[in-house]
Design a protein around this motif. Structure first.
Motif, PDB file in Angstrom:
ATOM      1  N   GLY A 167       0.801  -1.216   0.000  1.00 23.78           N
ATOM      2  CA  GLY A 167       0.000   0.000   0.000  1.00 23.78           C
ATOM      3  C   GLY A 167       0.832   1.263   0.000  1.00 23.78           C
ATOM      4  O   GLY A 167       0.510   2.228  -0.707  1.00 23.78           O
ATOM      5  N   ILE A 168       1.913   1.306   0.785  1.00 27.29           N
ATOM      6  CA  ILE A 168       2.739   2.512   0.844  1.00 27.29           C
ATOM      7  C   ILE A 168       3.840   2.482  -0.214  1.00 27.29           C
ATOM      8  O   ILE A 168       4.350   3.536  -0.634  1.00 27.29           O
ATOM      9  CB  ILE A 168       3.368   2.694   2.260  1.00 27.29           C
ATOM     10  N   TYR A 169       4.219   1.297  -0.691  1.00 24.74           N
ATOM     11  CA  TYR A 169       5.282   1.212  -1.702  1.00 24.74           C
ATOM     12  C   TYR A 169       4.818   1.750  -3.052  1.00 24.74           C
ATOM     13  O   TYR A 169       5.574   2.429  -3.752  1.00 24.74           O
ATOM     14  CB  TYR A 169       5.763  -0.228  -1.854  1.00 24.74           C
ATOM     15  N   MET A 170       3.571   1.445  -3.431  1.00 29.51           N
ATOM     16  CA  MET A 170       3.088   1.853  -4.750  1.00 29.51           C
ATOM     17  C   MET A 170       3.081   3.374  -4.933  1.00 29.51           C
ATOM     18  O   MET A 170       3.484   3.860  -5.998  1.00 29.51           O
ATOM     19  CB  MET A 170       1.698   1.264  -5.001  1.00 29.51           C
TER      20      MET A 170
ATOM     21  N   THR B 222       5.181   5.041  -7.979  1.00 26.55           N
ATOM     22  CA  THR B 222       4.556   5.849  -9.035  1.00 26.55           C
ATOM     23  C   THR B 222       4.821   7.347  -8.877  1.00 26.55           C
ATOM     24  O   THR B 222       4.555   8.125  -9.794  1.00 26.55           O
ATOM     25  CB  THR B 222       3.030   5.619  -9.042  1.00 26.55           C
ATOM     26  N   GLY B 223       5.312   7.759  -7.706  1.00 25.14           N
ATOM     27  CA  GLY B 223       5.599   9.166  -7.465  1.00 25.14           C
ATOM     28  C   GLY B 223       4.449   9.944  -6.862  1.00 25.14           C
ATOM     29  O   GLY B 223       4.591  11.139  -6.567  1.00 25.14           O
ATOM     30  N   THR B 224       3.319   9.293  -6.644  1.00 17.68           N
ATOM     31  CA  THR B 224       2.167  10.003  -6.071  1.00 17.68           C
ATOM     32  C   THR B 224       2.337  10.274  -4.584  1.00 17.68           C
ATOM     33  O   THR B 224       1.523  10.990  -3.992  1.00 17.68           O
ATOM     34  CB  THR B 224       0.869   9.193  -6.286  1.00 17.68           C
ATOM     35  N   ILE B 225       3.398   9.734  -3.962  1.00 15.25           N
ATOM     36  CA  ILE B 225       3.659   9.979  -2.550  1.00 15.25           C
ATOM     37  C   ILE B 225       3.898  11.474  -2.306  1.00 15.25           C
ATOM     38  O   ILE B 225       3.569  12.009  -1.239  1.00 15.25           O
ATOM     39  CB  ILE B 225       4.886   9.161  -2.069  1.00 15.25           C
ATOM     40  N   TYR B 226       4.427  12.185  -3.336  1.00 12.64           N
ATOM     41  CA  TYR B 226       4.720  13.607  -3.162  1.00 12.64           C
ATOM     42  C   TYR B 226       3.440  14.438  -3.112  1.00 12.64           C
ATOM     43  O   TYR B 226       3.406  15.484  -2.471  1.00 12.64           O
ATOM     44  CB  TYR B 226       5.638  14.082  -4.286  1.00 12.64           C
ATOM     45  N   GLU B 227       2.413  13.978  -3.801  1.00  7.42           N
ATOM     46  CA  GLU B 227       1.121  14.652  -3.704  1.00  7.42           C
ATOM     47  C   GLU B 227       0.566  14.533  -2.287  1.00  7.42           C
ATOM     48  O   GLU B 227      -0.012  15.469  -1.742  1.00  7.42           O
ATOM     49  CB  GLU B 227       0.135  14.060  -4.714  1.00  7.42           C
TER      50      GLU B 227
ATOM     51  N   ILE C 242       6.547  -0.163   7.508  1.00  4.21           N
ATOM     52  CA  ILE C 242       7.983   0.122   7.603  1.00  4.21           C
ATOM     53  C   ILE C 242       8.734  -0.547   6.458  1.00  4.21           C
ATOM     54  O   ILE C 242       9.614   0.053   5.830  1.00  4.21           O
ATOM     55  CB  ILE C 242       8.536  -0.351   8.966  1.00  4.21           C
ATOM     56  N   ILE C 243       8.386  -1.802   6.165  1.00  7.83           N
ATOM     57  CA  ILE C 243       9.038  -2.525   5.065  1.00  7.83           C
ATOM     58  C   ILE C 243       8.764  -1.831   3.737  1.00  7.83           C
ATOM     59  O   ILE C 243       9.648  -1.706   2.890  1.00  7.83           O
ATOM     60  CB  ILE C 243       8.547  -3.990   5.021  1.00  7.83           C
ATOM     61  N   GLY C 244       7.513  -1.369   3.547  1.00  5.74           N
ATOM     62  CA  GLY C 244       7.166  -0.684   2.312  1.00  5.74           C
ATOM     63  C   GLY C 244       7.938   0.608   2.116  1.00  5.74           C
ATOM     64  O   GLY C 244       8.305   0.963   0.993  1.00  5.74           O
ATOM     65  N   VAL C 245       8.198   1.323   3.203  1.00  4.52           N
ATOM     66  CA  VAL C 245       9.000   2.547   3.123  1.00  4.52           C
ATOM     67  C   VAL C 245      10.462   2.211   2.836  1.00  4.52           C
ATOM     68  O   VAL C 245      11.127   2.864   2.027  1.00  4.52           O
ATOM     69  CB  VAL C 245       8.885   3.355   4.431  1.00  4.52           C
ATOM     70  N   TRP C 246      10.972   1.161   3.478  1.00  7.65           N
ATOM     71  CA  TRP C 246      12.381   0.775   3.320  1.00  7.65           C
ATOM     72  C   TRP C 246      12.680   0.238   1.935  1.00  7.65           C
ATOM     73  O   TRP C 246      13.732   0.519   1.347  1.00  7.65           O
ATOM     74  CB  TRP C 246      12.724  -0.273   4.381  1.00  7.65           C
ATOM     75  N   ALA C 247      11.755  -0.530   1.367  1.00  8.04           N
ATOM     76  CA  ALA C 247      12.008  -1.201   0.092  1.00  8.04           C
ATOM     77  C   ALA C 247      12.090  -0.190  -1.046  1.00  8.04           C
ATOM     78  O   ALA C 247      11.310   0.754  -1.116  1.00  8.04           O
ATOM     79  CB  ALA C 247      10.897  -2.218  -0.190  1.00  8.04           C
ATOM     80  N   ASP C 248      13.066  -0.401  -1.938  1.00  7.49           N
ATOM     81  CA  ASP C 248      13.163   0.437  -3.135  1.00  7.49           C
ATOM     82  C   ASP C 248      13.049  -0.397  -4.401  1.00  7.49           C
ATOM     83  O   ASP C 248      13.401   0.047  -5.494  1.00  7.49           O
ATOM     84  CB  ASP C 248      14.461   1.245  -3.131  1.00  7.49           C
ATOM     85  N   SER C 249      12.561  -1.638  -4.259  1.00  4.40           N
ATOM     86  CA  SER C 249      12.290  -2.498  -5.410  1.00  4.40           C
ATOM     87  C   SER C 249      11.288  -3.563  -4.987  1.00  4.40           C
ATOM     88  O   SER C 249      11.105  -3.816  -3.800  1.00  4.40           O
ATOM     89  CB  SER C 249      13.581  -3.169  -5.911  1.00  4.40           C
ATOM     90  N   PHE C 250      10.644  -4.177  -5.976  1.00  5.08           N
ATOM     91  CA  PHE C 250       9.676  -5.219  -5.670  1.00  5.08           C
ATOM     92  C   PHE C 250      10.362  -6.431  -5.033  1.00  5.08           C
ATOM     93  O   PHE C 250       9.762  -7.159  -4.249  1.00  5.08           O
ATOM     94  CB  PHE C 250       8.924  -5.646  -6.933  1.00  5.08           C
ATOM     95  N   GLN C 251      11.629  -6.656  -5.372  1.00  2.01           N
ATOM     96  CA  GLN C 251      12.367  -7.773  -4.778  1.00  2.01           C
ATOM     97  C   GLN C 251      12.562  -7.553  -3.277  1.00  2.01           C
ATOM     98  O   GLN C 251      12.358  -8.466  -2.471  1.00  2.01           O
ATOM     99  CB  GLN C 251      13.736  -7.934  -5.459  1.00  2.01           C
ATOM    100  N   LYS C 252      12.944  -6.331  -2.897  1.00  2.00           N
ATOM    101  CA  LYS C 252      13.123  -6.030  -1.477  1.00  2.00           C
ATOM    102  C   LYS C 252      11.796  -6.072  -0.734  1.00  2.00           C
ATOM    103  O   LYS C 252      11.752  -6.375   0.459  1.00  2.00           O
ATOM    104  CB  LYS C 252      13.773  -4.653  -1.312  1.00  2.00           C
ATOM    105  N   LEU C 253      10.721  -5.772  -1.442  1.00  2.00           N
ATOM    106  CA  LEU C 253       9.398  -5.773  -0.827  1.00  2.00           C
ATOM    107  C   LEU C 253       9.018  -7.178  -0.347  1.00  2.00           C
ATOM    108  O   LEU C 253       8.268  -7.338   0.607  1.00  2.00           O
ATOM    109  CB  LEU C 253       8.360  -5.274  -1.836  1.00  2.00           C
ATOM    110  N   GLN C 254       9.574  -8.202  -1.027  1.00  2.00           N
ATOM    111  CA  GLN C 254       9.219  -9.583  -0.710  1.00  2.00           C
ATOM    112  C   GLN C 254      10.256 -10.291   0.167  1.00  2.00           C
ATOM    113  O   GLN C 254       9.949 -11.322   0.762  1.00  2.00           O
ATOM    114  CB  GLN C 254       9.068 -10.388  -2.015  1.00  2.00           C
ATOM    115  N   VAL C 255      11.466  -9.745   0.260  1.00  2.00           N
ATOM    116  CA  VAL C 255      12.541 -10.490   0.903  1.00  2.00           C
ATOM    117  C   VAL C 255      12.312 -10.692   2.396  1.00  2.00           C
ATOM    118  O   VAL C 255      12.553 -11.783   2.932  1.00  2.00           O
ATOM    119  CB  VAL C 255      13.911  -9.818   0.641  1.00  2.00           C
ATOM    120  N   VAL C 256      11.830  -9.666   3.106  1.00  2.00           N
ATOM    121  CA  VAL C 256      11.616  -9.806   4.552  1.00  2.00           C
ATOM    122  C   VAL C 256      10.484 -10.783   4.865  1.00  2.00           C
ATOM    123  O   VAL C 256      10.657 -11.697   5.682  1.00  2.00           O
ATOM    124  CB  VAL C 256      11.369  -8.433   5.216  1.00  2.00           C
TER     125      VAL C 256
END
Length: 253
Positions: free
Chosen positions: A79-82, A86-91, A156-170
């Motif tokens: 939810g927070i990674y997307m 996509t860059g919509t976090i800045y909005e 926290i994981i979603g904020v830390w991850a900078d790729s889909f691979q990292k999103l799944q590793v933990v």
């Protein structure tokens, strides 16, 4: 408190769930049902009771907790990674929405999804095995507390991850093994003394133990200890989230 902002984030995340019902709801319920069929009905009928509870019924709390852990982390992290991806976090960051309101919206939606899945699995389990819930209020309390805590962890994981691979590793490399080794399918009292001591360092043991106590009144560790450990992990996650928004770690950069 900007209730409209919280509602907007919450409803947006929940709408994504309704658009992907097969993936969000049906898939985890179906996979857990297979565990009930194999371990509960097939294998469980041939195994001795554990602490006076049939094996099929004994694994019900563990399997529900296993699903809640994985789904809470998955939903909150995605939810927070997307928005970051996509860059919509800045909005969101430029809108008049505080960090607390952002967290309540995302974590609240992820926890709600997990509670829905846990409830459906609980009802589905009744089809395959007989079980009782001695302390229904405590069962709901553990269900909600665990969902919120691990949704925060997923955030926290979603904020830390900078790729889909990292999103799944933990979840794949750490959380799932800990869940399987946390007494979901057995009591840690069945282990040799040395491994019982090692198991007490696994935080999932306290979650499963407390949740199982609410069903049958039996647990591997005291229910007070289970609650204390869960609240401790919740406070740690809250502290990390507060630090993330204070420093802008991987959000404002």
């Amino acid at each position: 408190m900007n209730v409209h902002a919280i509602k907007a984030i919450y409803l947006f995340e929940m709408a994504r769930t309704w658009r992907t019902l097969m993936q969000s709801i049906a898939s985890p319920v179906l996979s857990t049902s297979l565990y009930f069929i194999v371990f509960g009905s097939a294998i469980g009928s041939r195994m001795a009771n554990i602490e006076g509870v049939s094996y099929g019924a004994f694994i019900v709390p563990g399997l529900i907790m296993l699903s809640i852990l994985t789904e809470s982390i998955s939903n909150a992290s995605f939810g927070i990674y997307m928005p970051k991806f996509t860059g919509t976090i800045y909005e969101l960051l430029s809108a008049p929405v505080s960090a607390m309101e952002t967290v309540i919206g995302y974590v609240g939606a992820a926890a709600t999804k997990s509670i829905i899945i846990g409830t459906i699995i609980l009802l589905t389990a009744r089809v395959f095995v007989d079980f009782t819930i001695i302390h229904p209020v405590w069962m709901i309390a553990f269900l909600v507390l665990t969902s919120v805590t691990f949704s925060l962890f997923g955030f926290i994981i979603g904020v830390w991850a900078d790729s889909f691979q990292k999103l799944q590793v933990v979840p794949l490399m750490i959380v799932t093994p800990l869940a399987f080794l946390g007494g979901s399918f057995y009591s840690i009292n069945m282990l040799p003394p040395f491994w019982q001591t090692i198991a007490l360092f696994n935080p999932v043991v306290y979650l499963v133990s407390g949740f199982r106590w609410s069903f049958y009144g039996v647990s591997d560790v005291g229910v007070g200890v289970s609650l204390a450990m869960t609240f401790t992990f919740l406070l740690i996650c809250l502290g990390i989230v507060a630090w993330i928004f204070r420093t802008g770690y991987k959000i404002k950069a």
